[in-house]
Design an enzyme around this catalytic site. Structure first.
Site, PDB file in Angstrom:
ATOM      1  N   TYR A  24       0.823  -1.215   0.000  1.00  0.00           N
ATOM      2  CA  TYR A  24       0.000   0.000   0.000  1.00  0.00           C
ATOM      3  C   TYR A  24       0.857   1.266   0.000  1.00  0.00           C
ATOM      4  O   TYR A  24       0.671   2.163  -0.841  1.00  0.00           O
ATOM      5  CB  TYR A  24      -0.971  -0.028   1.193  1.00  0.00           C
ATOM      6  N   GLY A  25       1.826   1.350   0.933  1.00  0.00           N
ATOM      7  CA  GLY A  25       2.658   2.550   1.011  1.00  0.00           C
ATOM      8  C   GLY A  25       3.454   2.766  -0.264  1.00  0.00           C
ATOM      9  O   GLY A  25       3.510   3.873  -0.807  1.00  0.00           O
ATOM     10  N   GLU A  44      10.934  -4.772  -5.605  1.00  0.00           N
ATOM     11  CA  GLU A  44      10.012  -5.702  -4.918  1.00  0.00           C
ATOM     12  C   GLU A  44      10.653  -7.086  -4.842  1.00  0.00           C
ATOM     13  O   GLU A  44      11.047  -7.645  -5.857  1.00  0.00           O
ATOM     14  CB  GLU A  44       8.682  -5.757  -5.685  1.00  0.00           C
ATOM     15  N   ASN A 123      -4.676 -10.543   1.024  1.00  0.00           N
ATOM     16  CA  ASN A 123      -5.569 -10.230   2.147  1.00  0.00           C
ATOM     17  C   ASN A 123      -7.044 -10.444   1.823  1.00  0.00           C
ATOM     18  O   ASN A 123      -7.420 -10.719   0.685  1.00  0.00           O
ATOM     19  CB  ASN A 123      -5.279  -8.830   2.714  1.00  0.00           C
ATOM     20  N   GLU A 365     -14.382  -9.883  13.651  1.00  0.00           N
ATOM     21  CA  GLU A 365     -14.860 -10.102  12.290  1.00  0.00           C
ATOM     22  C   GLU A 365     -15.203 -11.577  12.090  1.00  0.00           C
ATOM     23  O   GLU A 365     -14.484 -12.473  12.558  1.00  0.00           O
ATOM     24  CB  GLU A 365     -13.810  -9.630  11.293  1.00  0.00           C
ATOM     25  N   HIS A 450      -1.733  -8.464  10.875  1.00  0.00           N
ATOM     26  CA  HIS A 450      -1.738  -7.000  10.844  1.00  0.00           C
ATOM     27  C   HIS A 450      -0.565  -6.400  11.605  1.00  0.00           C
ATOM     28  O   HIS A 450      -0.760  -5.693  12.603  1.00  0.00           O
ATOM     29  CB  HIS A 450      -3.026  -6.461  11.468  1.00  0.00           C
ATOM     30  N   ASN A 488      -8.973  -3.367  10.555  1.00  0.00           N
ATOM     31  CA  ASN A 488      -7.967  -3.841   9.599  1.00  0.00           C
ATOM     32  C   ASN A 488      -7.226  -2.622   9.023  1.00  0.00           C
ATOM     33  O   ASN A 488      -7.842  -1.599   8.753  1.00  0.00           O
ATOM     34  CB  ASN A 488      -8.644  -4.610   8.466  1.00  0.00           C
TER      35      ASN A 488
HETATM   36  P1  FAE Z   1       2.942  -4.672   2.532  1.00  0.00           P
HETATM   37  O1  FAE Z   1       1.636  -4.633   1.852  1.00  0.00           O
HETATM   38  O2  FAE Z   1       3.272  -5.833   3.390  1.00  0.00           O
HETATM   39  O3  FAE Z   1       4.054  -4.491   1.407  1.00  0.00           O
HETATM   40  C1  FAE Z   1       5.421  -4.636   1.656  1.00  0.00           C
HETATM   41  C2  FAE Z   1       6.087  -5.121   0.378  1.00  0.00           C
HETATM   42  O4  FAE Z   1       7.507  -4.997   0.517  1.00  0.00           O
HETATM   43  C3  FAE Z   1       5.811  -6.575   0.050  1.00  0.00           C
HETATM   44  O5  FAE Z   1       5.391  -6.682  -1.286  1.00  0.00           O
HETATM   45  C4  FAE Z   1       7.153  -7.267   0.285  1.00  0.00           C
HETATM   46  O6  FAE Z   1       7.357  -8.364  -0.599  1.00  0.00           O
HETATM   47  C5  FAE Z   1       8.135  -6.154  -0.005  1.00  0.00           C
HETATM   48  N1  FAE Z   1       9.428  -6.263   0.682  1.00  0.00           N
HETATM   49  C6  FAE Z   1       9.637  -6.560   1.967  1.00  0.00           C
HETATM   50  N2  FAE Z   1      10.952  -6.506   2.269  1.00  0.00           N
HETATM   51  C7  FAE Z   1      11.588  -6.162   1.102  1.00  0.00           C
HETATM   52  C8  FAE Z   1      12.958  -5.955   0.773  1.00  0.00           C
HETATM   53  N3  FAE Z   1      13.928  -6.056   1.689  1.00  0.00           N
HETATM   54  N4  FAE Z   1      13.255  -5.649  -0.506  1.00  0.00           N
HETATM   55  C9  FAE Z   1      12.277  -5.522  -1.435  1.00  0.00           C
HETATM   56  N5  FAE Z   1      10.960  -5.715  -1.160  1.00  0.00           N
HETATM   57  C10 FAE Z   1      10.621  -6.020   0.099  1.00  0.00           C
HETATM   58  O7  FAE Z   1       3.166  -3.365   3.440  1.00  0.00           O
HETATM   59  N6  FAE Z   1      -5.587  -5.772   6.030  1.00  0.00           N
HETATM   60  C11 FAE Z   1      -6.793  -5.174   5.842  1.00  0.00           C
HETATM   61  O8  FAE Z   1      -6.906  -3.944   5.982  1.00  0.00           O
HETATM   62  N7  FAE Z   1      -7.894  -5.932   5.508  1.00  0.00           N
HETATM   63  C12 FAE Z   1      -7.838  -7.294   5.373  1.00  0.00           C
HETATM   64  O9  FAE Z   1      -8.846  -7.944   5.040  1.00  0.00           O
HETATM   65  C13 FAE Z   1      -6.600  -7.929   5.589  1.00  0.00           C
HETATM   66  N8  FAE Z   1      -6.482  -9.281   5.491  1.00  0.00           N
HETATM   67  C14 FAE Z   1      -5.246  -9.860   5.573  1.00  0.00           C
HETATM   68  C15 FAE Z   1      -5.130 -11.233   5.351  1.00  0.00           C
HETATM   69  C16 FAE Z   1      -3.867 -11.809   5.331  1.00  0.00           C
HETATM   70  C17 FAE Z   1      -3.744 -13.288   5.104  1.00  0.00           C
HETATM   71  C18 FAE Z   1      -2.710 -11.008   5.528  1.00  0.00           C
HETATM   72  C19 FAE Z   1      -1.326 -11.619   5.493  1.00  0.00           C
HETATM   73  C20 FAE Z   1      -2.825  -9.651   5.753  1.00  0.00           C
HETATM   74  C21 FAE Z   1      -4.081  -9.057   5.789  1.00  0.00           C
HETATM   75  N9  FAE Z   1      -4.227  -7.686   5.980  1.00  0.00           N
HETATM   76  C22 FAE Z   1      -5.465  -7.107   5.867  1.00  0.00           C
HETATM   77  C23 FAE Z   1      -3.077  -6.824   6.297  1.00  0.00           C
HETATM   78  C24 FAE Z   1      -2.654  -5.932   5.131  1.00  0.00           C
HETATM   79  O10 FAE Z   1      -2.492  -6.696   3.964  1.00  0.00           O
HETATM   80  C25 FAE Z   1      -1.354  -5.197   5.514  1.00  0.00           C
HETATM   81  O11 FAE Z   1      -1.632  -4.401   6.657  1.00  0.00           O
HETATM   82  C26 FAE Z   1      -0.826  -4.315   4.414  1.00  0.00           C
HETATM   83  O12 FAE Z   1      -0.556  -5.049   3.249  1.00  0.00           O
HETATM   84  C27 FAE Z   1       0.436  -3.604   4.857  1.00  0.00           C
HETATM   85  O13 FAE Z   1       0.775  -2.646   3.876  1.00  0.00           O
HETATM   86  P2  FAE Z   1       2.259  -2.087   3.781  1.00  0.00           P
HETATM   87  O14 FAE Z   1       2.313  -1.092   2.692  1.00  0.00           O
HETATM   88  O15 FAE Z   1       2.712  -1.680   5.146  1.00  0.00           O
END
Ligand code: FAE
Length: 511
Positions: A24-25, A44, A123, A365, A450, A488
């Site tokens: 997201y960020g 990525e 997610n 939920e 989360h 969430n």
């Molecule tokens: P994120 O989306 O985790 O993105 C980080 C990215 O950085 C990833 O693509 C990684 O592969 C990449 N990365 C990490 N380290 C490195 C590195 N060293 N070099 C290059 N790339 C790297 O971060 N949230 C909701 O609001 N609603 C939901 O229904 C929900 N359900 C979920 C269900 C599951 C099974 C899971 C696992 C999570 C769920 N979440 C949900 C949480 C949500 O997906 C999470 O809070 C966000 O994706 C976090 O967003 P960020 O941008 O922080």
């Protein structure tokens, strides 16, 4: 272009900008910079999934996972591992660059999405706006009124958030599980609320009529979704890539970050889908946006500080981490409204709301368990207001980063969820199952979906996300938010990134 402005361009070339991570960020940052005409490298560590297979066959379903399911594991590791004590849910899978990753710490496993689109790939799509009063409580350092009037609506619009289709929730056999739990909530005096989502409800309705390939209704969640979910590759990233300004570098992990004058050198490790290292290179960037997620960003920064690569980082780096109070629990239902159906949508639509911002608050939920059997079981992902924090520290002996989250720290979340479950059972009959989680536990206190915090806004960074002690590095992901939100997190993470990019661009920090 006037002579003066073209001269200015020659004298100050556009900065080289890296974005680490495409969740997201990272996606918000990529779009907002590209719209300003700035070229960015979007680095990525996972795959660019849409390029791996034709649309519709990119991901494997939850109940029939293959190598695409897990990020370099040899077995799937599902949150509910058992049914009736038998571990038939998990499968052996080939070691491969799959879409669901697990970060394992001593007493906490953190699930996360890996690939272009980050967590949006795996997610449940639940897109919930937090309570303004609670955000005021956890992040008083930001202008919360502005955040809610400007940036939360922006995030909801750009993510394509919608309320669940009322006809589906009220009538579809795929939502019997949620109606059963809602009826039991009412009998116990609890309020049930609908949970907004980014799934395309018109598509889901067609799925239920067998008019289109099934996706949510074919258990496509957690290991990716092939059709109806508006993941980031269909929203922010699609728009960012359409500008032609974004270069995606998939299967490329940033393993080190260190300064070189006023710029930064990133070490990039390029791998293939079997994990073999193809190259290790060093590339210099003028500006770096850290969007590797709460765990990814915190780990990188804590290590960089400990090893002296970024010695100026302050003592707040690595602090105020939490699992958003995540506690999963399953109830065996009894009496009226105890059937949860043999088919279940993978996309949740409702939740039990018992939240007043106190530490006994619970938002539970109603989660599906689509195993194709009548289990008479209601699953809940309870979000709670846990007062504890975890901290990341560098372990010089192992060379790894540790996280100080323990079952004892998780206990307030379990206690809050237990009060609600006890009341549901007292009113309806039924009991909390102990045959579904690892170790025969009734309430999960050892994993989360989360992760939040570790690089908190206004503490480790300034009020726009720029790292204190490392100018030109900006944090843009869930690590900015301390530990919990009550809902969430992805709507809030998106809104926070929109806010920070808006302010940073206006302040000329990418000029
Ligand atoms: P994120 O989306 O985790 O993105 C980080 C990215 O950085 C990833 O693509 C990684 O592969 C990449 N990365 C990490 N380290 C490195 C590195 N060293 N070099 C290059 N790339 C790297 O971060 N949230 C909701 O609001 N609603 C939901 O229904 C929900 N359900 C979920 C269900 C599951 C099974 C899971 C696992 C999570 C769920 N979440 C949900 C949480 C949500 O997906 C999470 O809070 C966000 O994706 C976090 O967003 P960020 O941008 O922080």
């Amino acid at each position: 272009m006037s002579l003066a402005s073209s001269l200015a361009r020659v004298l100050s070339p556009a900065p080289r900008i890296a974005i680490i991570g495409s969740g997201y960020g990272g996606s918000v940052a990529a779009l907002r910079l590209a719209q300003k005409g700035l070229a960015v490298d979007l680095i990525e560590m996972g795959q660019d999934w849409d390029k791996t297979a034709p649309a519709g066959s990119v991901f494997s379903p939850m109940n029939n996972p293959d190598k695409r399911s897990m990020w370099f594991e040899t077995k799937t590791d599902m949150p509910y591992m058992y049914l009736s004590g038998l571990n038939w849910i998990n499968r052996t899978v080939p070691y491969y660059a799959g879409v669901l990753g697990i970060e394992r710490f001593a007493e906490m496993k953190v699930y996360h999405g890996v690939g272009l689109g980050g967590g949006s790939l795996v997610n449940g799509g639940m897109a919930v706006t937090p309570r303004q009063s609670f955000v005021q409580q956890v992040m008083p350092q930001i202008n919360v009124a502005e955040f809610f009037s400007k940036y939360i609506p922006m995030a909801n619009t750009n993510l394509g958030v919608a309320q669940p289709a009322s006809d589906m929730v009220a009538n579809s056999t795929y939502y019997l599980f949620t109606r059963a739990a809602a009826a039991q909530n009412a009998k116990a005096g609890y309020t049930t609320v609908t949970v907004p989502n980014v799934y395309d409800w018109d598509y889901m309705r067609l799925e239920s009529f067998n008019r289109v390939p099934k996706s949510a209704l074919a258990s496509e969640v957690i290991f990716g979704n092939n059709y109806g979910k508006k993941s980031l590759t269909k929203t922010y990233l699609k728009a960012a890539l359409a500008t032609g300004k974004v270069t995606v570098k998939p299967l490329t992990e940033v393993t080190r970050i260190r300064p070189s004058g006023s710029s930064y050198i990133l070490t990039l490790k390029k791998i293939d889908t079997a994990g073999a290292v193809l190259s290790t290179t060093e590339v210099t960037y003028d500006k770096v946006i850290m969007a590797a997620g709460s765990i990814g960003t915190s780990k990188m920064l804590v290590k960089a500080k400990a090893l002296g690569d970024l010695p100026g980082l302050n003592a707040s780096v690595g602090k105020k981490w939490g699992p958003n109070g995540n506690t999963m629990v399953a109830r065996k239902l009894a009496g009226a409204n105890s059937s949860t159906g043999t088919v279940q949508s993978g996309i949740p639509a409702q939740g039990l709301m018992a939240w007043d911002d106190s530490t006994s608050s619970v938002f539970a939920e109603i989660a599906p368990f689509p195993v194709g059997l009548e289990t008479n079981t209601a699953n809940y992902l309870a979000l709670t207001n846990n007062p504890n924090f975890g901290e990341f520290t560098y372990n010089a002996t192992t060379g790894k980063v540790d996280l100080s989250w323990t079952a004892a720290k998780h206990a307030p979340s379990v206690a809050a969820a237990k009060v609600v479950m006890d009341k549901l059972n007292a009113a309806n009959g039924g009991y909390v199952r102990t045959d579904m989680l690892e170790g025969g536990k009734a309430y999960s206190d050892f994993f989360c979906y989360h992760p939040l915090g570790g690089c908190v806004i206004g503490e480790a960074t300034d009020l726009n996300g720029e790292l204190k002690g490392a100018p030109g590095i900006f944090v843009m992901d869930g690590s900015l938010i301390p530990a919990k939100l009550g809902v969430n997190p992805f709507v809030t993470i998106t809104a926070m990134a929109e806010r920070n990019m808006d302010k940073l661009i206006a302040a000329g920090r990418f000029a």
